[in-house]
Design a protein around this motif. Structure first.
Motif, PDB file in Angstrom:
ATOM      1  N   SER A  80       0.830  -1.213   0.000  1.00  0.00           N
ATOM      2  CA  SER A  80       0.000   0.000   0.000  1.00  0.00           C
ATOM      3  C   SER A  80       0.863   1.261   0.000  1.00  0.00           C
ATOM      4  O   SER A  80       0.554   2.228  -0.699  1.00  0.00           O
ATOM      5  CB  SER A  80      -0.932   0.010   1.219  1.00  0.00           C
ATOM      6  OG  SER A  80      -1.910  -0.983   1.082  1.00  0.00           O
ATOM      7  N   TRP A  81       1.948   1.251   0.775  1.00  0.00           N
ATOM      8  CA  TRP A  81       2.843   2.416   0.839  1.00  0.00           C
ATOM      9  C   TRP A  81       3.443   2.687  -0.534  1.00  0.00           C
ATOM     10  O   TRP A  81       3.453   3.824  -1.016  1.00  0.00           O
ATOM     11  CB  TRP A  81       3.943   2.172   1.880  1.00  0.00           C
ATOM     12  CG  TRP A  81       4.734   3.399   2.245  1.00  0.00           C
ATOM     13  CD1 TRP A  81       4.442   4.318   3.211  1.00  0.00           C
ATOM     14  CD2 TRP A  81       5.962   3.851   1.649  1.00  0.00           C
ATOM     15  NE1 TRP A  81       5.403   5.304   3.254  1.00  0.00           N
ATOM     16  CE2 TRP A  81       6.352   5.052   2.308  1.00  0.00           C
ATOM     17  CE3 TRP A  81       6.768   3.366   0.619  1.00  0.00           C
ATOM     18  CZ2 TRP A  81       7.500   5.757   1.968  1.00  0.00           C
ATOM     19  CZ3 TRP A  81       7.915   4.074   0.272  1.00  0.00           C
ATOM     20  CH2 TRP A  81       8.281   5.249   0.941  1.00  0.00           C
ATOM     21  N   THR A  84       0.534   3.588  -3.309  1.00  0.00           N
ATOM     22  CA  THR A  84      -0.072   4.915  -3.145  1.00  0.00           C
ATOM     23  C   THR A  84       0.930   6.041  -3.393  1.00  0.00           C
ATOM     24  O   THR A  84       0.557   7.106  -3.867  1.00  0.00           O
ATOM     25  CB  THR A  84      -0.706   5.085  -1.740  1.00  0.00           C
ATOM     26  OG1 THR A  84       0.276   4.818  -0.742  1.00  0.00           O
ATOM     27  CG2 THR A  84      -1.889   4.152  -1.568  1.00  0.00           C
ATOM     28  N   TYR A 244      -4.281   5.040   3.981  1.00  0.00           N
ATOM     29  CA  TYR A 244      -3.494   5.627   2.881  1.00  0.00           C
ATOM     30  C   TYR A 244      -4.395   6.440   1.960  1.00  0.00           C
ATOM     31  O   TYR A 244      -4.473   6.173   0.772  1.00  0.00           O
ATOM     32  CB  TYR A 244      -2.819   4.520   2.075  1.00  0.00           C
ATOM     33  CG  TYR A 244      -1.647   3.872   2.770  1.00  0.00           C
ATOM     34  CD1 TYR A 244      -0.392   4.458   2.744  1.00  0.00           C
ATOM     35  CD2 TYR A 244      -1.797   2.663   3.450  1.00  0.00           C
ATOM     36  CE1 TYR A 244       0.689   3.856   3.375  1.00  0.00           C
ATOM     37  CE2 TYR A 244      -0.720   2.048   4.081  1.00  0.00           C
ATOM     38  CZ  TYR A 244       0.523   2.654   4.042  1.00  0.00           C
ATOM     39  OH  TYR A 244       1.593   2.064   4.655  1.00  0.00           O
ATOM     40  N   TYR A 277       5.579  11.338   2.929  1.00  0.00           N
ATOM     41  CA  TYR A 277       5.593   9.872   2.911  1.00  0.00           C
ATOM     42  C   TYR A 277       6.633   9.275   3.854  1.00  0.00           C
ATOM     43  O   TYR A 277       6.443   8.175   4.384  1.00  0.00           O
ATOM     44  CB  TYR A 277       5.764   9.347   1.477  1.00  0.00           C
ATOM     45  CG  TYR A 277       4.443   8.857   0.933  1.00  0.00           C
ATOM     46  CD1 TYR A 277       4.147   7.516   0.861  1.00  0.00           C
ATOM     47  CD2 TYR A 277       3.451   9.763   0.547  1.00  0.00           C
ATOM     48  CE1 TYR A 277       2.919   7.059   0.404  1.00  0.00           C
ATOM     49  CE2 TYR A 277       2.219   9.326   0.085  1.00  0.00           C
ATOM     50  CZ  TYR A 277       1.969   7.969   0.014  1.00  0.00           C
ATOM     51  OH  TYR A 277       0.744   7.524  -0.423  1.00  0.00           O
ATOM     52  N   VAL A 280       4.853   9.460   7.064  1.00  0.00           N
ATOM     53  CA  VAL A 280       3.838   8.396   7.071  1.00  0.00           C
ATOM     54  C   VAL A 280       4.463   7.060   7.488  1.00  0.00           C
ATOM     55  O   VAL A 280       3.925   6.343   8.340  1.00  0.00           O
ATOM     56  CB  VAL A 280       3.170   8.261   5.674  1.00  0.00           C
ATOM     57  CG1 VAL A 280       2.385   6.960   5.553  1.00  0.00           C
ATOM     58  CG2 VAL A 280       2.246   9.447   5.425  1.00  0.00           C
ATOM     59  N   ALA A 281       5.624   6.743   6.894  1.00  0.00           N
ATOM     60  CA  ALA A 281       6.312   5.484   7.240  1.00  0.00           C
ATOM     61  C   ALA A 281       6.731   5.468   8.707  1.00  0.00           C
ATOM     62  O   ALA A 281       6.570   4.462   9.400  1.00  0.00           O
ATOM     63  CB  ALA A 281       7.524   5.291   6.333  1.00  0.00           C
ATOM     64  N   TYR A 284       3.336   4.959  10.635  1.00  0.00           N
ATOM     65  CA  TYR A 284       2.530   3.756  10.420  1.00  0.00           C
ATOM     66  C   TYR A 284       3.200   2.460  10.859  1.00  0.00           C
ATOM     67  O   TYR A 284       2.605   1.657  11.580  1.00  0.00           O
ATOM     68  CB  TYR A 284       2.152   3.632   8.931  1.00  0.00           C
ATOM     69  CG  TYR A 284       1.044   4.541   8.503  1.00  0.00           C
ATOM     70  CD1 TYR A 284       0.678   5.649   9.269  1.00  0.00           C
ATOM     71  CD2 TYR A 284       0.339   4.319   7.327  1.00  0.00           C
ATOM     72  CE1 TYR A 284      -0.330   6.491   8.872  1.00  0.00           C
ATOM     73  CE2 TYR A 284      -0.677   5.167   6.917  1.00  0.00           C
ATOM     74  CZ  TYR A 284      -1.012   6.248   7.694  1.00  0.00           C
ATOM     75  OH  TYR A 284      -2.011   7.077   7.298  1.00  0.00           O
TER      76      TYR A 284
END
Length: 451
Positions: A80-81, A84, A244, A277, A280-281, A284
Motif C-alpha cells: 500500500s505504501w 499509493t 493511505y 511519505y 507516514v512510514a 505507520y
C-alpha cells in the motif's frame, strides 16, 4: 531584482495568453476556496499531506494487523505504501500536463481523462463519499478521544457523559474553523495537526513497547469461525486502505502552489510529498508492528483505547488526536465547501457572499455531526468507507486516468505497473466493504441510538 520583475511580467503575459476566462469567472475563482490563494510553499504541501493521510487510520493499524496476521499484514502495509506513493506521483505529474492549464480539482482531471459528463459521474460521487465519510469518521474519532481524555483526567467523582455530547463539543470547534476562507488560511491548523500526528503515533508505539509483551498474548485470529476470520480479514484491508487516503485532496493542495512555465508546481509539490511519505512510514510501521507484537489479537480498534498507563501520557496522546483530527477534518471539508459553493455560484447563480458561505458550511458541519452521533462505529466505518471509495480514488483511479491520457505502450513498464495497481485496488474495493459492513451489522445489534 530587475530580472525577477521581468520574469514576473513574462509569466503574467504567458498566463494571460492561455487564460480564456471572463472577468466574472476570474472573480468567482478568486472567491472559491481552492483557487483563491496560490502562494503556498513546498512545506505547506508536506504538512497538508501528512494531515490528510496520517489520521485516525494509523490508530487502527495494530487491530488491522491482528485480523490480517503477520505475513499478510506486513505485505499489505508495504505494498500500500509503494502503490499509493506511485499513484500520488502520477497525480502530481498530471496536474499541469496541458500547457497553461491547471487541474485544480480531482473531478477536473477526471473530466479531461473521461469526458465532461462521464468524468464528473465517475469522480465526484467517489470523492464526496471519501471526503464526507472522513469528516463523519473524524467526528466520531474526535468525540471518542475527548471522552477517553475526560475519563483519564477525571477522578471517580466525575459524571459519565454520553459520547453524543463529546461529539457535539468536538463539532463546536468546526462551526468556527470552517469559516476560514481557503486551504492556505488553514495552514497553521494543518501544521499543528501534522505535528500532533507524529506525536501521538510515537506515544502509541513507545507506551506499548514500555508495557512489554502481554502475558497471554495470542497472534492467532480472534474469530472462532472460518467465515468470521475471512470477513475480518476483508474489513482489515479496508482499514489499511483508509490509512493511505490523502489522494482525494492532493490536486487541491497542489492548486495552492504558484506555478510558471519555468517553475511548474510539481517540483515543490513532489518535494513536500516525499517528506510527507517519510513521516507516514515513521508513523505507520512502528504503530502497526509494535502494537500487534505487544497485544496480539487483544488490541482494540483504536490502540489508544487499549493503553491506559501511564495515565498522563495516554491522556495527552488522546488530546493530540483531537487536535490532529480538527486539522484533518478541515483539510477534507475544504474541497466539499468548494464543490458546494461552485454549484451555488456557477450553476444556481447565487452571488458570492459571506452569508452564503456561513449557511452552507454550518449546515455541512451540522450534518456530519448528526450522522456521526447516529453511527459511531469507528472500526466498521473505517473498513466500509476504506474499501468502498478510498481504494478507487487512491489505488487505481489515477492509474486508469494515466492509461487513458498518456496511452503507454502495451507491456511497457508503465503499462504493467498501472495494471498491477488497478488489479490490487479493485480487489480492495470489492472485498473490504463486505467485511466493514458485516462489522457494522455485528456492532449495531447491541447499539442504542444517541447513547
Amino acid at each position: 531584482m530587475v530580472n525577477d520583475s521581468a520574469m514576473d511580467t513574462q509569466d503574467q503575459q504567458y498566463n494571460d495568453k492561455v487564460d480564456s476566462r471572463t472577468e466574472k469567472e476570474k472573480a468567482i475563482d478568486a472567491w472559491l476556496p481552492i483557487t483563491s490563494s496560490r502562494n503556498a510553499k513546498w512545506w505547506y504541501s508536506a504538512f497538508h499531506n501528512v494531515t490528510a493521510m496520517v489520521g485516525a487510520g494509523v490508530l487502527s493499524l495494530p487491530y488491522a494487523m491482528s485480523e490480517l496476521g503477520w505475513g499478510p499484514g506486513i505485505a499489505v502495509l508495504i505494498i500500500s505504501w509503494v502503490v499509493t506513493l506511485y499513484t500520488l506521483w502520477q497525480m502530481v505529474e498530471m496536474h499541469e500536463m496541458v500547457p497553461g492549464k491547471r487541474f485544480d480539482r480531482y473531478h477536473e482531471l477526471g473530466q479531461h481523462a473521461f469526458g465532461e459528463k462521464l468524468g464528473l459521474y465517475i469522480v465526484v460521487p467517489q470523492q464526496l463519499i471519501v471526503e464526507v465519510g472522513v469528516c463523519i469518521v473524524y467526528m466520531v474519532t474526535g468525540g471518542k478521544s475527548l471522552q477517553k481524555f475526560h475519563k483519564l483526567v477525571c477522578d471517580d467523582n466525575c459524571n459519565d457523559m454520553k459520547l453524543t455530547y463529546f461529539i457535539m463539543i468536538f463539532a463546536s470547534v468546526h462551526f468556527v474553523l470552517s469559516h476560514l476562507p481557503n486551504l492556505n488560511s488553514i495552514s497553521g491548523v494543518s501544521l499543528a495537526a501534522a505535528v500532533m500526528s507524529l506525536s501521538y503515533s510515537t506515544i502509541a508505539w513507545s507506551a506499548a513497547l514500555n508495557k512489554g509483551v502481554q502475558p497471554e498474548v495470542d497472534y492467532g485470529y480472534k474469530a472462532k469461525s472460518t467465515i468470521g476470520t475471512v470477513f475480518n480479514f476483508f474489513s482489515a484491508l479496508g482499514d489499511v486502505a483508509f490509512a493511505y487516503a490523502g489522494h482525494n485532496v492532493v490536486l487541491e493542495i497542489q492548486a495552492t502552489i504558484p506555478s510558471t512555465p519555468e517553475k511548474p508546481s510539481k517540483g515543490p509539490m513532489w518535494k513536500g510529498v516525499i517528506v510527507a511519505y517519510i513521516v507516514v512510514a515513521i508513523c505507520y510501521f512502528p504503530v502497526a508492528l509494535i502494537g500487534y507484537y505487544i497485544y496480539g489479537n487483544g488490541v482494540d480498534d483504536n490502540i489508544l483505547v487499549t493503553l491506559n498507563k501511564p495515565t498522563w501520557l495516554i491522556a495527552m496522546a488522546n488530546l493530540f488526536v483531537v487536535v490532529h483530527v480538527i486539522g484533518s477534518y478541515q483539510i477534507y471539508a475544504m474541497p466539499v465547501f468548494d464543490m458546494m459553493e461552485t454549484v451555488l455560484v456557477k450553476k444556481l447563480n447565487f452571488a458570492p457572499s459571506f452569508t452564503l458561505r456561513f449557511i452552507t458550511r454550518n449546515v455541512y458541519v451540522g450534518l456530519t455531526m448528526f450522522i456521526g452521533i447516529c453511527f459511531p462505529f469507528f472500526g466498521g466505518l473505517l473498513g466500509f468507507f476504506g474499501g468502498f471509495a478510498f481504494a478507487p480514488t487512491t489505488y487505481f483511479l489515477p492509474c486508469i486516468m494515466w492509461l487513458a491520457i498518456y496511452k503507454p505502450r502495451r507491456w511497457s513498464l508503465s503499462w504493467i505497473a498501472n495494471w498491477i495497481c488497478i488489479v490490487f485496488g479493485v480487489c480492495l474495493m470489492i472485498l473490504s466493504p463486505i467485511g466493514g459492513l458485516r462489522s457494522i451489522i455485528v456492532q449495531a445489534k447491541t447499539y442504542k441510538f444517541f447513547s
